[in-house]
Enzyme design. Structure first.
Site, PDB file in Angstrom:
ATOM      1  CG  ASP A 356      -2.294   0.613   0.931  1.00  0.00           C
ATOM      2  OD1 ASP A 356      -2.317   1.852   0.981  1.00  0.00           O
ATOM      3  OD2 ASP A 356      -3.303  -0.059   0.651  1.00  0.00           O
ATOM      4  CG  ASP A 357       0.458   6.043   1.030  1.00  0.00           C
ATOM      5  OD1 ASP A 357       1.469   6.346   0.390  1.00  0.00           O
ATOM      6  OD2 ASP A 357      -0.349   6.866   1.471  1.00  0.00           O
ATOM      7  CG  ASP A 468      -6.605   5.645  -2.167  1.00  0.00           C
ATOM      8  OD1 ASP A 468      -7.761   6.090  -2.202  1.00  0.00           O
ATOM      9  OD2 ASP A 468      -6.054   5.236  -1.131  1.00  0.00           O
ATOM     10  CB  CYS A 516      -9.237   2.866  -3.205  1.00  0.00           C
ATOM     11  SG  CYS A 516      -9.128   3.296  -1.457  1.00  0.00           S
ATOM     12  CG  ASP A 538     -10.254   3.947   4.313  1.00  0.00           C
ATOM     13  OD1 ASP A 538      -9.859   3.057   3.543  1.00  0.00           O
ATOM     14  OD2 ASP A 538      -9.909   5.145   4.219  1.00  0.00           O
TER      15      ASP A 538
HETATM   16  C1  GLA Z   1      -6.759   5.633   1.800  1.00  0.00           C
HETATM   17  C2  GLA Z   1      -7.259   4.235   1.497  1.00  0.00           C
HETATM   18  C3  GLA Z   1      -6.604   3.248   2.435  1.00  0.00           C
HETATM   19  C4  GLA Z   1      -5.102   3.339   2.303  1.00  0.00           C
HETATM   20  C5  GLA Z   1      -4.640   4.759   2.533  1.00  0.00           C
HETATM   21  C6  GLA Z   1      -3.160   4.930   2.221  1.00  0.00           C
HETATM   22  O1  GLA Z   1      -7.223   6.090   3.003  1.00  0.00           O
HETATM   23  O2  GLA Z   1      -8.655   4.167   1.595  1.00  0.00           O
HETATM   24  O3  GLA Z   1      -7.050   1.942   2.175  1.00  0.00           O
HETATM   25  O4  GLA Z   1      -4.729   2.909   1.013  1.00  0.00           O
HETATM   26  O5  GLA Z   1      -5.354   5.690   1.720  1.00  0.00           O
HETATM   27  O6  GLA Z   1      -2.733   6.204   2.444  1.00  0.00           O
END
Ligand code: GLA
Length: 718
Positions: A356-357, A468, A516, A538
């Site tokens: 992820d991020d 996202d 997302c 989330d």
């Molecule tokens: C958003 C997404 C999460 C995650 C964060 C990462 O909030 O909904 O699932 O990927 O960003 O920063």
């Protein structure tokens, strides 16, 4: 099928179980009927125009017109607004011509439903024209042979000599009668798509997004139902928008109590200048009528969205069980830590590890680096390739998070191109989550994104992308548009985004894309056209997820919902739910984990491994079968149940909020089974007829603790 009666100017659109009938009266296109399918024939004598002679009202105000413009005493909400060169907004559309084409044409630059062959759909096009201004409108109606959904769209051309300004572009339908209730999906971040049912007022009820995304607050969906409509019976009329930006959806109830339902671009943040010779294509709306309750609507919408909105390699394929590191590590990771979580994932049967991020630029927190799509080699030495090689060696695939539409003020991209973001010269650029939004209406910005995302996807073996979008638009204007076109900024952004998505998804056809937006802030058919699944919310708390997934399922298929098992106490609510319940709820969508598997107890790891095996065994039914809601979590009793069927197999998931002492026994009655077929659940030693399961139901065991849940799996056909 489309039956044309040219002599009486009647157009009868017939889907598998609905009829939609239009006619022309005094040159005006009217809606005669929408509802249960009726035989072909001349029904003109049954059609009356109300309102003749009513004082302080005009026939036009009550006429069931297909396109609602301002003319001759129409006092309601418009679905098409055009400002003429003289400054007035009178538009008198009169019928010109019509034709039927086999199949369905793509909408230029926009997502839309599609036909796989010319045989499976017919499209009726109707031309209308305002003689004074030269505004020419073409309405398009596609009827599908195998799906109970009608696809409608509108294009507007300026065939006059003066510029026009389009101020409203919506799809409207007048409904028969006056007894309805309204259902919509309201929400907020982490509380998306809570189904809400309210009485229909005289006046206007509307929901909107002005956010530049369909948003968490309201989903682009509206249904009108009869007061007696339930999950299993009664009329439902519903609409959705194949679009991901700002929208408006409303029910406008006239003086006669008859509703006009509409959905389209949000007029507060949209206008479009149409110079002579120019055209505008409005986004598509999907209309569905169900005579058999809300589940009937969902069954129709689910199969249509799954097979005529979603596209590509993954459309009909089982989705991989994934493990995502976000709630496991947030930004605090390095390659070894990720590889360790991935290893544990592989051990319990996960198929995909999602980074992820935090893997790019110098991003260790959310205040920098968006726009700089270069791997952070301090965290991931050897780059993505080195990490994906380690993950591949575990027998897993790798996925990657991006947030391409954004730019951090602290980024090389922003320092090089400070004018590339949406903004208004001389005003503060309001940040949210420390970031600004790129102006995707600009070609050079689109090209930058296509190249920077593609080059990362080429650099290593990436088989999944989480796309996202973590803020909404403020000062949402393009600095390169002239003042007369500034209000086009949001829609131009969407067209640019769609171009970027088309290019990237076509360039990497085997990659599974999941959209997302701070969870489910852009859960709509527009995004599902490019990416067949969306991160639902989330909020991963199982008790909350039951309600979110339940509401989402009114319109969207389970194969479009990402659903993960996360840690307890839950990071959003602090609630503790049993591990098996988190698994049972996540099984209602595309199953995955979002926790640190290296910290699970032996007992939870065993449960996780069993859940993965079960999902793999059952996922064809879970993802492609028919989903039916059985008990609603919204009725205040703290219970819910849903079922999946594929003809051979029936999977039932039951959930209860709070345990109670000395409880009354309760049953879950199944739906849609074959009366006389025998269904067997070996694990629970249950063997009985479909009739018994539908009328007596499964006796729910006594819950020994809060947030208990049960899964039954019956097989039949023996
Ligand atoms: C958003 C997404 C999460 C995650 C964060 C990462 O909030 O909904 O699932 O990927 O960003 O920063």
């Amino acid at each position: 099928m489309i039956v044309l009666d040219r002599e009486n100017q009647i157009f009868h659109l017939q889907g598998p179980s609905y009829s939609y009938i239009l006619c022309v009266r005094q040159g005006i296109l009217m809606n005669m009927y929408w509802g249960r399918r009726i035989p072909e024939g001349n029904h003109a004598d049954l059609f009356t125009l109300a309102g003749e002679g009513a004082s302080f009202d005009s026939p036009m105000n009550r006429a069931p017109r297909e396109v609602l413009t301002q003319e001759k005493g129409y006092f309601g909400q418009r679905s098409l607004g055009l400002k003429n060169a003289g400054g007035d907004d009178v538009v008198s559309l009169r019928y010109q011509d019509s034709r039927v084409r086999a199949g369905k044409k793509a909408l230029p630059g926009l997502p839309a439903s599609y036909a796989e062959s010319e045989e499976e759909a017919d499209t009726l096009e109707i031309d209308l024209r305002d003689e004074v201004s030269g505004a020419a409108v073409t309405l398009s109606y596609t009827v599908f042979r195998d799906f109970d959904v009608l696809a409608r769209s509108m294009s507007v051309r300026n065939e006059g000599g003066e510029p026009l300004t389009l101020t409203e572009a919506q799809t409207s339908v007048p409904l028969p009668g006056d007894e309805y209730e309204i259902i919509f999906l309201k929400g907020a971040w982490a509380r998306e798509r809570q189904a809400q049912r309210i009485p229909m007022p005289q006046g206007n009820f509307s929901i909107q997004s002005r956010r530049g995304a369909s948003g968490h607050e309201h989903n682009p969906f509206l249904a009108l139902v009869r007061p007696q409509t339930t999950e299993h019976s009664g009329d439902v009329y519903a609409m959705t928008h194949v679009y991901s930006g700002s929208f408006s959806a409303s029910v406008d109830v006239g003086i006669d109590g008859a509703p006009r339902m509409m959905i389209g671009l949000c007029p507060d943040v949209f206008s479009w200048q149409l110079d002579p010779g120019e055209s505008f294509q409005a986004p598509e709306a999907l209309l569905a009528y169900a005579p058999d309750g809300l589940n009937g609507l969902s069954h129709r919408m689910h199969s249509f969205i799954r097979r005529r909105i979603c596209r590509g390699f993954w459309r009909d394929r089982p989705r991989p069980v994934l493990i995502n590191n976000w709630e496991a590590t947030y930004f605090d990771f390095n390659a070894d830590r990720l590889a360790e979580i991935a290893r544990r994932g592989a051990e319990i049967g996960c198929e995909l590890f999602v980074i992820d991020d935090g893997w790019f630029g110098k991003r260790d927190t959310d205040n920098c680096s968006l726009g700089d799509w270069k791997v952070n080699e301090n965290k991931l030495p050897g780059g993505l390739k080195a990490l994906t090689d380690r993950i591949s060696a575990l027998g897993m695939q790798t996925g990657l998070w991006f947030e391409p539409e954004m730019v951090s003020p602290d980024s090389d991209l922003y320092r090089a191109h400070p004018d590339w973001c949406l903004h208004v010269e001389g005003r503060e650029r309001t940040t949210a989550r420390n970031q600004l939004i790129l102006d995707l209406g600009r070609r050079e910005v689109q090209d930058y994104l296509i190249e920077s995302v593609s080059s990362i996807l080429r650099s290593a073996s990436i088989s999944y992308v989480k796309w996202d979008m973590n803020r909404n638009m403020t000062e949402g204007f393009s600095s390169v548009l002239p003042a007369s076109r500034r209000m086009e900024s949001q829609h131009r952004y969407m067209l640019g985004l769609y171009r970027v998505l088309e290019e990237i998804t076509a360039g990497f056809p085997r990659v599974l894309f999941e959209s997302c937006s701070g969870g489910g802030g852009r859960f709509d058919c527009g995004m599902l056209y490019y990416m067949p699944q969306t991160w639902t919310s989330d909020d991963t708390d199982a008790a909350e997820r039951v309600r979110i997934q339940y509401g989402t399922s009114l319109l969207y298929p389970c194969s479009s919902m990402g659903a993960h098992v996360s840690a307890v106490p839950n990071h959003q609510t602090g609630r503790v739910t049993p591990f098996h319940t988190r698994c049972n709820v996540a099984m209602g969508g595309n199953f995955g984990f979002e926790l640190d598997l290296t910290r699970l107890s032996e007992e939870d790891l065993r449960c996780a491994r069993e859940a993965v095996a079960r999902v793999k065994k059952l996922r064809n039914t879970l993802q492609q079968g028919e989903y039916t809601r059985l008990i609603s979590p919204m009725d205040g009793r703290g219970r819910s149940a849903w079922q999946f069927t594929d003809g051979q197999r029936v999977i039932v998931c039951i959930y209860q909020d709070a345990a109670s002492p000395n409880p009354q026994p309760w049953h879950v009655k199944l739906a849609g089974l074959r009366e006389n077929a025998v269904y067997e659940d070996e694990e629970h030693a249950l063997k009985c007829s479909g009739g018994a399961l539908m009328n007596i139901g499964i006796p729910v065991p006594r819950a020994g603790k809060d947030h208990e849940s049960w899964v039954y799996c019956f097989e039949t056909g023996k």
